[in-house]
Write a protein that holds these residues in place. Structure first.
Motif, PDB file in Angstrom:
ATOM      1  N   GLN C 347       0.069   0.930   7.356  1.00 35.94           N
ATOM      2  CA  GLN C 347       1.192   0.792   6.282  1.00 35.94           C
ATOM      3  C   GLN C 347       2.534   1.585   6.752  1.00 35.94           C
ATOM      4  OE1 GLN C 347      -0.732   1.273   2.312  1.00 35.94           O
ATOM      5  NE2 GLN C 347      -2.068   2.384   3.439  1.00 35.94           N
ATOM      6  N   TRP C 369       4.816  -6.999  11.718  1.00 39.42           N
ATOM      7  CA  TRP C 369       5.690  -7.494  10.693  1.00 39.42           C
ATOM      8  C   TRP C 369       6.539  -8.504  11.557  1.00 39.42           C
ATOM      9  CZ3 TRP C 369       4.129  -7.528   6.342  1.00 39.42           C
ATOM     10  CH2 TRP C 369       3.374  -6.156   5.647  1.00 39.42           C
TER      11      TRP C 369
ATOM     12  N   PHE D 156      -2.228   9.023   1.811  1.00 36.90           N
ATOM     13  CA  PHE D 156      -1.998   7.741   1.012  1.00 36.90           C
ATOM     14  C   PHE D 156      -2.391   7.945  -0.558  1.00 36.90           C
ATOM     15  CE2 PHE D 156      -3.195   6.697   5.442  1.00 36.90           C
ATOM     16  CZ  PHE D 156      -1.984   6.212   6.037  1.00 36.90           C
ATOM     17  N   THR D 196       6.256   4.180   3.928  1.00 35.77           N
ATOM     18  CA  THR D 196       5.587   3.095   4.395  1.00 35.77           C
ATOM     19  C   THR D 196       6.484   1.825   4.197  1.00 35.77           C
ATOM     20  OG1 THR D 196       5.214   2.777   1.778  1.00 35.77           O
ATOM     21  CG2 THR D 196       3.524   3.668   3.125  1.00 35.77           C
ATOM     22  N   THR D 197       6.137   0.629   5.070  1.00 37.16           N
ATOM     23  CA  THR D 197       6.955  -0.273   5.133  1.00 37.16           C
ATOM     24  C   THR D 197       7.161  -0.879   3.705  1.00 37.16           C
ATOM     25  OG1 THR D 197       5.709  -0.811   6.958  1.00 37.16           O
ATOM     26  CG2 THR D 197       7.173  -2.122   6.494  1.00 37.16           C
ATOM     27  N   HIS D 199       7.689   0.688   0.903  1.00 39.50           N
ATOM     28  CA  HIS D 199       8.270   1.528   0.177  1.00 39.50           C
ATOM     29  C   HIS D 199       7.565   1.667  -1.130  1.00 39.50           C
ATOM     30  CE1 HIS D 199      12.392   1.801   2.244  1.00 39.50           C
ATOM     31  NE2 HIS D 199      11.519   0.798   3.034  1.00 39.50           N
ATOM     32  N   GLN D 202       3.560   5.833  -1.579  1.00 39.58           N
ATOM     33  CA  GLN D 202       2.200   6.716  -1.088  1.00 39.58           C
ATOM     34  C   GLN D 202       2.740   8.132  -0.650  1.00 39.58           C
ATOM     35  OE1 GLN D 202      -0.938   4.097   0.324  1.00 39.58           O
ATOM     36  NE2 GLN D 202       0.603   2.354   0.681  1.00 39.58           N
ATOM     37  N   GLN D 321      -3.546 -11.864   2.647  1.00 41.44           N
ATOM     38  CA  GLN D 321      -2.834 -11.831   3.917  1.00 41.44           C
ATOM     39  C   GLN D 321      -2.437 -12.971   4.538  1.00 41.44           C
ATOM     40  OE1 GLN D 321      -4.639 -10.097   7.823  1.00 41.44           O
ATOM     41  NE2 GLN D 321      -3.033  -8.745   7.443  1.00 41.44           N
ATOM     42  N   GLN D 322      -3.499 -14.149   4.643  1.00 44.17           N
ATOM     43  CA  GLN D 322      -3.215 -15.287   5.181  1.00 44.17           C
ATOM     44  C   GLN D 322      -2.287 -16.062   4.249  1.00 44.17           C
ATOM     45  OE1 GLN D 322      -3.981 -17.123   8.003  1.00 44.17           O
ATOM     46  NE2 GLN D 322      -4.449 -15.157   8.617  1.00 44.17           N
ATOM     47  N   SER D 343       8.976 -11.702   0.815  1.00 42.94           N
ATOM     48  CA  SER D 343       8.829 -10.188   1.431  1.00 42.94           C
ATOM     49  C   SER D 343       8.055  -9.260   0.847  1.00 42.94           C
ATOM     50  CB  SER D 343      10.129  -9.865   2.333  1.00 42.94           C
ATOM     51  OG  SER D 343      11.005  -9.525   1.432  1.00 42.94           O
ATOM     52  N   PHE D 346       4.581  -9.883   0.812  1.00 44.82           N
ATOM     53  CA  PHE D 346       3.974  -9.722   2.253  1.00 44.82           C
ATOM     54  C   PHE D 346       3.789  -8.333   2.495  1.00 44.82           C
ATOM     55  CE2 PHE D 346       4.306 -11.039   6.992  1.00 44.82           C
ATOM     56  CZ  PHE D 346       3.057 -10.672   7.073  1.00 44.82           C
ATOM     57  N   LEU D 347       4.757  -7.478   2.191  1.00 49.10           N
ATOM     58  CA  LEU D 347       4.731  -6.099   2.836  1.00 49.10           C
ATOM     59  C   LEU D 347       3.926  -5.377   1.843  1.00 49.10           C
ATOM     60  CD1 LEU D 347       8.645  -5.414   2.942  1.00 49.10           C
ATOM     61  CD2 LEU D 347       6.866  -5.522   4.915  1.00 49.10           C
ATOM     62  N   THR D 349       0.918  -6.178   1.082  1.00 47.84           N
ATOM     63  CA  THR D 349      -0.678  -6.764   1.608  1.00 47.84           C
ATOM     64  C   THR D 349      -1.426  -5.614   1.969  1.00 47.84           C
ATOM     65  OG1 THR D 349       0.116  -7.760   3.634  1.00 47.84           O
ATOM     66  CG2 THR D 349      -0.179  -9.154   1.617  1.00 47.84           C
ATOM     67  N   LYS D 350      -0.385  -4.864   3.056  1.00 48.41           N
ATOM     68  CA  LYS D 350      -1.255  -3.780   3.766  1.00 48.41           C
ATOM     69  C   LYS D 350      -1.784  -2.690   2.706  1.00 48.41           C
ATOM     70  CE  LYS D 350      -1.396  -5.035   8.000  1.00 48.41           C
ATOM     71  NZ  LYS D 350      -2.809  -5.645   7.880  1.00 48.41           N
ATOM     72  N   ALA D 351      -1.116  -2.267   1.905  1.00 49.69           N
ATOM     73  CA  ALA D 351      -1.544  -1.090   0.987  1.00 49.69           C
ATOM     74  C   ALA D 351      -2.884  -1.867   0.325  1.00 49.69           C
ATOM     75  CB  ALA D 351      -0.484  -0.891  -0.217  1.00 49.69           C
ATOM     76  N   PHE D 354      -5.934  -2.133   2.277  1.00 46.68           N
ATOM     77  CA  PHE D 354      -6.360  -0.532   2.515  1.00 46.68           C
ATOM     78  C   PHE D 354      -7.067  -0.212   0.932  1.00 46.68           C
ATOM     79  CE2 PHE D 354      -5.659   4.173   2.599  1.00 46.68           C
ATOM     80  CZ  PHE D 354      -6.802   4.351   3.580  1.00 46.68           C
ATOM     81  N   ASP D 358     -11.149  -1.835   3.267  1.00 53.02           N
ATOM     82  CA  ASP D 358     -10.631  -2.894   4.045  1.00 53.02           C
ATOM     83  C   ASP D 358     -11.710  -3.995   4.233  1.00 53.02           C
ATOM     84  OD1 ASP D 358     -11.887  -1.947   6.139  1.00 53.02           O
ATOM     85  OD2 ASP D 358     -10.295  -1.401   7.191  1.00 53.02           O
TER      86      ASP D 358
END
Lengths: 399, 380, 399, 380
Positions: C347, C369, D156, D196-197, D199, D202, D321-322, D343, D346-347, D349-351, D354, D358
Motif C-alpha cells: 500500500q 501501478w 496500518f 499510502t498510494t 492517500h 492509514q 482487483q480484477q 483511479s 483502483f488505488l 483496492t490494496k487497502a 489487506f 488478504d
C-alpha cells in the motif's frame, strides 16, 4: 431477502437422499453424459427412470394432468442438485425429454400430441426417450443456417438432410427435429419448423460419432425422404425458431442445480482423496481446492438467482449464458486440478472400469477428457459471452 | 549467436518429415492404437536403416556420431507425427545412459544392437507411488552370490510389452539405488499392459524373484540415482522436443480450421475470441521452441543446466496441454471426435507430462536452484 | 545453432557492469518510465546520458560518422539488457531520440537535418532530448485517424491540432511529430507527414497528464498556428505512415533486452526478499517464482530470436508484437506476485522515497501501478494480438 | 428463497445513493485525498443525522435497530461512491465488537457517542508483521496496579490521525491477547500518517508507556483474539460489501466507455476482445453480489459461517482487483490518468484487500475448514 429453502424442499432433499441410499450401489459415482454409451449402463439408467417416475420426481415440475406434481422451481432445483450430486442416472429421458420436449409440447402441441407423448415421458419407460436434432455440419453456433428441408406433400412432410451432434439418437424413440420449411424466408429465422419424428420411421439413418475417449454420445442423423405425418408438426409452420427460443427457458430451472451438484461431488471426492494420501497438506493443493470451493459457492448462489428470477415470472435472458460460462470455467479448473492430483494415474482409461490402478472410479479422467465436450454441448463459451455482453451489458453485437 | 540450422540438420528435418508422413500416416497410428504390440516392426527396421537409432552413437557402436542437438530435432519431427514406437524409450532412456555410464564391455555388447534396431529397450523406474523422487523406488534388489534378486512392481513402464531389455532402477540398500540391465525374458517377470486412454502401451511389470547377474549393473552400485538425474537433467529435453513437435502440429491444424470454418458468414479465425486464443498459443509454442533448442544446444556443447532443463520440461508440459485444449476449443464439437487427428495428440499429452516429471515436480526443482542461486546484482 | 555471445559482447557486458558499479549509487534500483517525472531524477538521468555518450554506448548502433560505434545488434542487445537490469537512467534521450528518431533521420532526413540533430542526440546533452507525438484523442489504436493538420504556406507549414499521451514533452527540446498533410487522401494512411518541431516555438502548449500515482509522464500537446520551416519536413510529404512503419523496426533490437533486463532484476529482487523473510519456504510462493523464472528464460530466447532475424537482415513483422504481448503477461504476473509478497506493505506510495516502511525501494508498487501503463505505451494487447494473428498466423483481419 | 429487497432496504439504498452522489461528489473525494484529516466533519455530521452510524445499534444506544443486512447494503453504497470517511472503522470495526462483547456499562458509555457521530473510533490491530495471525500481535500490555501499560507499534491503523478512541489488540501474557479501549489522546501515543498510494490515512501508532485503565478491557482478559475472530468471521463481510459497490461502479464506468469510445469506426465494446473481458467481469461481480448477500443474510439471521465469510473475502479481493485492472485495460491509456474516476477506486483496492485478511490468508482459513469437513456423500 431469504436464503433458506422451505420445509417442502428440505423434506424432498431428505427423501431423495434416502432414495439414493436404497437404490444406488454402494460407492456409486455417476457417469454423467455417458449413460447412453454403454448398454449395461443404459439399462440401469432406464431402471432408475422408472423408479423416479414412480416417485413422481421424474417430471415433478409438470402439471398433474400430464403426469407431474406441479412442483415449484425450488423443488425442481433441489431435485436437480441432489440427483446430480448422487449421480442418479436416467433423469433426463434422453436429451431433452424432460427438460424441453415435454414443456414445449404443453405450450405448443396439439391435444393429440400432448396426450400421446407426455405420459410416455412421465412414465420413465424407454418409449419416452427423446433425442434433439438442431445442429448441422454448417450450422453450429449459427443455428439459423440449418438446411434440412421439410416439404409438404398432402398430409405429410418429406424431410431430407443431415443433423450432427445428435446425442442419444441411438437410444431415442422420438426425435425433436428442427428443419427448414421456408428456405426463402426473408430472415432465415422465420423459415424454421419443429417436428416430432418417430425414430423407427423409414428414411432415418443414425451414424455414431465416437468421441476421442471412445464413448458413443453423439451421432450423425441422416434423413432420406423421411415421411412425417403433418400432424407431427409442433406449433405453427415457420414458427419454430421462436418456439425453440421459448423452450430454452424450461431447462434453465434444472441446469443450475445439476451443474452445482455434479461439481460439488467432484470437489468433495478430491478433498477426501487428498486428505487420504497426504496431498492436502501441500499448501498449493489445498489452496487450489479452497479456491474452487469459493467458485462453487458462487455458482450455487448465481444459479439460485436465476431460479429466483424465473420463480417471479421473469424470463431470464443472459443469466443462463452467464451460468454456463461460469460452469465451464469451474469444470476446466476441476479437470486440471483433478488430473494434477492424480498425477501419473490420470493416464488410466476411464472406460476401463475394472483396472486395479483406476482412482476415484475414473471420474477425474472422465471429467478431464469430457469437460470440453460439456462446454460445447449448449453453445461455445464465445457464443455465451456474446449473449452476456449483448443482453447483460447491452453492448453492441460482436460477431 | 546463431539460430540457423546447419545443412545436415535441415536434412535430418526434411528427411524425417517426409519419411514419417509417408511411412506412418494417421490411419496407421490409429491401427497401432488397437495393435497388441503398439508399434510396427517393419517400420522400426526402416527407421533403423535411416540410422535413427544410432544417430548419436559413435561409429564404433554402429552409430552415425551425430550430436544431441541433431537427436533433438529428430525427436521434434517424431512428435510432430506422433510416431508410435519405442524410440524414445530405447534410444533416449536407455542407450544414452549406457553410453554415459556403461563399461566399455557393456557398450560393446548392447549399443550396436540398439543402433541396428535389433533390440527394444525401456526404462523401468516409476512404481505405484508414481513419483520421480528417489523415495519412490521401493523395488528391492538383494545381493545373492553373483546375482541380484529383484522383487517388486514397476508401473507406467512404456513398451515393456515388446521390450527385449529393461533398465531397472532398484533399491540395493536403505540409501542406495542401483540401475540394472535386465533381460526382459528373465524368469519371474510378468508384464501387463495398463489400459491408458491413449492406448500407448504403458505396462505394469512385476518382478518376482528375478535374478540379474551383477555384471549387469550400470554405473556404480548404490549410485543409480545419478543415472536418473542424468535422465532428468538432459534426456528429458528430448521428450520436450517431441512435445514441441506435437504442439506445433496441433497449432497448425487449429489454425487451418480457423481459416476454413465459416460461421456467421465469416471464417471463425476472424473473430477475436478465436484469433487471440490462437495467437496466444502461437506465442507459447514459439517460446517453447527456442527454450528446447537452447537446452539441447547447451547439452550438445557440454554445458547442461539442471535449471534450464527443468524449465523446459515445466514449460513443455503446460504448452502442449494448453495447445491441445485451445485447439479443441477452436474446433468446437468436431474437436471432440475420434475422427479428428487432434485427439491422437491430445490423448498423449498426459503420458508426456508424466514422463520424467510433471510440472509441479520441475517447478520444485527450479525453486531448489533458485534457493541457492546468487543473483547478479549481489555478485558484482 | 549457437546460443553463445561472442567475446566482443562478453567484454562489453563486463565493462557495463564495471561502469554501473562506479557510477550508480550503492543499492540503486532503477525508476524506469518515471525519470522524466522528477526534477532531481531527471538531472541524474541527464548526467548519466552524458557519461554513456562519453563511453560511446548511448548511440552505439549508429554509424561512427553520426556519433555511434557501428555496434552490432548483439552488442546493442547486451547493452540494453545490462542497462535495464542495473537501471541505468538516461539511456533513451527522451522518448525515441536514440531508438527511432536518430535512425529515421539517417534514413529519411536531409543532410542538414542529419548534421544538426544526430550529434545532439549522440552527445547525451539536454539539447538532444526528443518527444514523439503520434496519438490523438480519437486516434489511439487507430492511428491513421489523426487530425492534427499541417498546411503549407510559402516556406513554412502551419500546424494546428492536439496530441495526447506525449511522454517527455515537458523535458524535450524537439518533437517528432506526425500530422495530416492531405486530409483528402484516398486512404487515410497516405496523407500523413513527419516533422521536426522545436519545442521552444511559439504556438505550442504542453499540458501535463498526471497518471494515477501522481507521476508526470504523459502530456497533452496543443498546436496553435505553430509555424514550422518547410525544411523541417522529414522525408517526403504524405509519406509519413510508411516512414513510421519502417522506423518501428529500429527500436526492436533494444526492446527485447530492455524488457528482459528489467524483469530479471525484479525477479532477482523478489527471490532475495522472500529468501530473507522466509516466504520462499512457502511452496506456493516459490513455485510462482519458479514459474516466472521459466517465463523470463522464454522471454530471453524469444527476444534473441527477434534480434537474430534482424541480424540476418530480415525485417521482423509479428515478432515485436509477440514479444510485447509476452512481456505484458510477465509484467502482470510480476506485479501481482510482487504485491502479494509485500502484502500490506504494497500500500505504500512508491513516490515516498524516504518512508521507513517502504520495501524494495517501492519498486514493486511502482510496477503494480504502472504495468498497465507499460502495456498501453506501444499499443494495447488487443492490437498486438491482432498483429500476431494476422501476420504470424496469416488469419483474416479481426477488427 | 427470496432475493428481493424489502421496502426498507430499497429506501436505504436509494437514499444513500442520492445522498452520497450529492454530498460527496468525486471532486470532494479528490480534495479529501490531499486533506490532512482525510474526511469532512460536516459530511460526517450529516451522515450521523441520516442515522447511519447507529443504523444497527439498538434504540437504547441511540441507534435505529436495523440489522446486519441493512448495514451491508449501506456499505455497498458507500463503496460505490468510495466515501472517504472513518465509517467502516468506527461502526464496523469498533461499535459492533462493543455491542457484542462490551459490558452494559461500556455499551452505555460508548455506543451513543458513536451513534450520534460524536466520536470516531478505529481498530489498532496489525503491526509491522502486517499479519492477521495471533502471532502478529506483539504490542505488550503490562499490568500495573489499576492499569495496563502499552508498549509497542501498530501499523496500518486507518484514520488513527482523527480517531477519538482506539480499540487496541495487545498481548497481555505469552499466550493471552486482550482488546483494550484506549483514549486516542492518552499520553505516550504518537500517530503518524503513512504515505499510502491511495492517500487513505492509514497510520503508524507508537505506544510509549501508555496507561489504560483495566475497566477498558473489552471482553475477557486473555481472550481478545475472540474479538478479532468476530471481526474476521462477520464484520469482514461489510468490507466485502463496500468492495462490491466499488466493483459494480467500475464495471459500469468501463461498460459505458466501451459503448462510447469508437476505434476502427466501431464502438470498442463491439470487439470481442473487449466485450468478452467485460462479460467475464460482469459475471464475477454478479457472483460476488450474491455471495455477499448470502453471507450477510446468514449473519443477520444468527447463523454466521466462518467458511462462507472467508469465501466472500477471498472472492471480493480477487473480483475487485480484477474489475479495476480490466476496467483500466478497457479504457486504454485514459484509464491510466489521475483525471479518470477509476483511479480513485483502483488505488483503494490494496487497502481493501489487506483489511481483515488478504486472499492467501482466507484461502488458508477455507482450507482449514475443508480439512475437517464431512462431505455429504460420506455422511448419509
Amino acid at each position: 431477502m431469504d436464503f433458506k429453502f422451505g420445509e417442502k424442499e428440505e423434506k424432498l432433499r431428505k427423501e431423495i437422499r434416502e432414495f439414493t441410499k436404497k437404490e444406488l450401489p454402494p460407492g456409486w459415482l455417476s457417469s454423467m453424459l455417458e449413460e447412453e454409451s454403454d448398454d449395461k449402463e443404459w439399462a440401469f439408467a432406464m431402471s432408475m427412470s422408472k423408479k423416479l417416475a414412480e416417485k413422481g420426481w421424474l417430471t415433478m415440475s409438470w402439471p398433474e394432468e400430464y403426469g407431474g406434481k406441479g412442483a415449484s422451481l425450488w423443488e425442481q432445483l433441489v431435485y436437480s442438485e441432489e440427483a446430480s450430486y448422487w449421480g442418479i442416472p436416467g433423469v433426463t429421458m434422453g436429451i431433452g425429454g424432460v427438460d424441453w420436449v415435454g414443456p414445449s409440447l404443453m405450450m405448443f402441441g396439439t391435444a393429440e400430441q400432448k396426450n400421446k407423448y407426455l405420459p410416455l415421458i412421465a412414465s420413465g419407460e424407454p418409449d419416452g426417450i427423446w433425442c434433439t436434432a438442431y445442429s448441422e455440419p454448417n450450422a453450429g453456433s449459427d443455428f439459423a443456417k440449418i438446411r434440412t428441408r421439410a416439404v409438404r406433400e398432402g398430409d405429410e412432410y418429406v424431410i431430407n438432410g443431415q443433423k450432427i451432434w445428435t446425442s442419444a439418437a441411438h437410444r431415442a424413440r422420438w426425435c425433436w427435429l428442427a428443419v427448414k420449411t421456408d428456405p426463402d424466408a426473408a430472415k432465415p429465422h422465420n423459415g424454421i419448423s419443429v417436428f416430432v419424428v418417430d425414430m423407427k420411421s423409414k428414411g432415418i439413418t443414425v451414424r455414431p460419432l465416437m468421441n476421442y475417449v471412445g464413448l458413443h454420445i453423439f451421432n450423425e442423423v441422416f434423413f432420406d425422404d423421411l415421411r412425417v405425418p403433418a400432424a407431427n408438426l409442433v406449433g405453427k409452420e415457420n414458427n419454430g425458431w421462436y418456439q425453440l427460443m421459448h423452450s430454452l427457458g424450461y431447462e434453465r430451472g434444472s441446469i443450475a442445480g445439476r451443474c452445482y451438484g455434479y461439481n460439488k461431488r467432484i470437489l468433495d471426492e478430491l478433498i477426501v482423496y487428498t486428505r487420504g494420501n497426504g496431498l492436502f497438506r501441500e499448501r498449493e493443493i489445498r489452496h487450489k481446492l479452497a479456491d474452487i470451493a469459493v467458485e462453487l459457492e458462487t455458482q450455487k448462489v448465481l444459479g439460485y438467482e436465476t431460479v429466483w428470477k424465473m420463480s417471479k415470472g421473469d424470463s431470464p435472458v443472459y443469466e443462463p449464458s452467464r451460468d454456463k460460462v461460469f460452469n465451464d470455467h469451474i469444470l476446466e479448473r476441476l479437470a486440471m486440478l483433478g488430473t494434477e492430483i492424480l498425477g501419473g494415474y490420470s493416464q488410466i482409461d476411464p472406460l476401463s472400469r475394472n483396472c486395479k490402478w483406476t482412482k476415484l472410479n475414473g471420474h477425474m479422467e472422465k471429467l478431464f477428457w469430457l469437460f470440453l465436450g460439456f462446454a460445447f454441448a449448449a453453445g461455445t463459451d464465445e457464443v455465451e459471452l456474446n449473449i452476456v455482453g449483448q443482453f447483460g451489458l447491452k453492448l453492441p453485437k460482436s460477431y | 549467436m546463431d539460430f540457423d540450422f546447419s545443412e545436415d540438420q535441415v536434412m535430418i528435418i526434411d528427411s524425417a518429415r517426409k519419411f514419417l508422413e509417408k511411412e506412418c500416416p494417421k490411419n496407421k497410428i490409429r491401427e497401432l492404437k488397437e495393435d497388441e504390440k503398439g508399434y510396427d516392426p517393419e517400420l522400426w527396421s526402416r527407421m533403423a536403416e535411416m540410422g535413427w537409432m544410432g544417430l548419436i552413437l559413435p561409429e564404433e557402436y554402429e552409430g552415425t556420431g551425430m550430436d544431441f542437438f541433431d537427436l533433438t530435432i529428430l525427436m521434434e519431427e517424431m512428435g510432430r507425427n506422433i510416431l508410435p514406437a519405442p524410440f524414445f524409450d530405447t534410444v533416449a532412456l536407455c542407450s544414452l545412459p549406457i553410453l554415459e555410464y556403461g563399461t566399455s564391455e557393456q557398450k560393446k555388447r548392447f549399443l550396436p544392437k540398439i543402433a541396428c534396431g535389433e533390440e527394444i529397450w525401456t526404462l523401468a523406474l516409476t512404481e505405484p507411488s508414481a513419483s520421480y523422487e528417489p523415495s519412490g523406488v521401493e523395488l528391492r534388489a538383494t545381493s545373492l552370490q553373483e546375482d541380484y534378486v529383484l522383487e517388486g512392481t514397476k508401473l507406467f513402464v512404456p513398451y515393456a510389452n515388446v521390450a527385449d531389455r529393461l533398465l531397472v532402477v532398484a533399491r540395493t540398500s536403505q540409501e542406495g539405488i542401483t540401475a540394472l540391465i535386465v533381460d526382459a525374458g528373465s524368469q519371474g517377470i510378468k508384464t501387463e499392459v495398463i489400459p491408458t486412454t491413449a492406448h500407448d502401451k504403458q505396462c505394469e511389470v512385476v518382478f518376482d524373484k528375478v535374478r540379474v547377474p551383477k555384471d549387469n549393473v550400470l554405473g556404480e552400485v548404490g549410485k543409480g540415482w545419478e543415472i536418473v538425474e542424468f535422465l532428468l537433467q538432459r534426456v528429458s529435453v528430448l521428450k520436450c522436443a517431441e512435445m514441441l513437435g506435437g504442439a506445433q502440429f496441433v497449432l497448425e491444424m487449429a489454425n487451418s480450421y480457423a481459416k476454413e470454418r465459416v460461421q456467421f458468414d465469416k471464417p471463425i479465425g476472424s473473430f477475436q475470441a478465436i484469433q487471440h486464443k490462437l495467437a496466444e498459443v502461437f506465442i507459447n509454442v514459439e517460446g517453447l521452441r527456442r527454450l528446447v533448442y537452447e537446452a539441447a544446444w547447451n547439452i550438445s556443447t557440454g554445458s547442461p543446466s539442471r535449471l534450464l532443463t527443468s524449465m523446459v520440461k515445466a514449460k513443455a508440459n503446460e504448452v502442449y496441454q494448453q495447445t491441445c485444449i485451445q485447439g479443441v476449443k477452436v474446433h468446437g464439437a468436431i474437436g471432440f471426435t475420434e475422427e479428428l487427428d487432434l485427439s491422437l495428440y491430445f490423448l498423449r499429452t498426459k503420458a508426456s507430462e508424466f514422463m520424467l516429471g510433471d510440472t509441479g515436480f520441475h517447478r520444485e526443482r527450479i525453486a531448489v536452484e533458485l534457493e541457492d542461486y546468487q543473483p547478479l546484482f549481489m555478485s558484482v
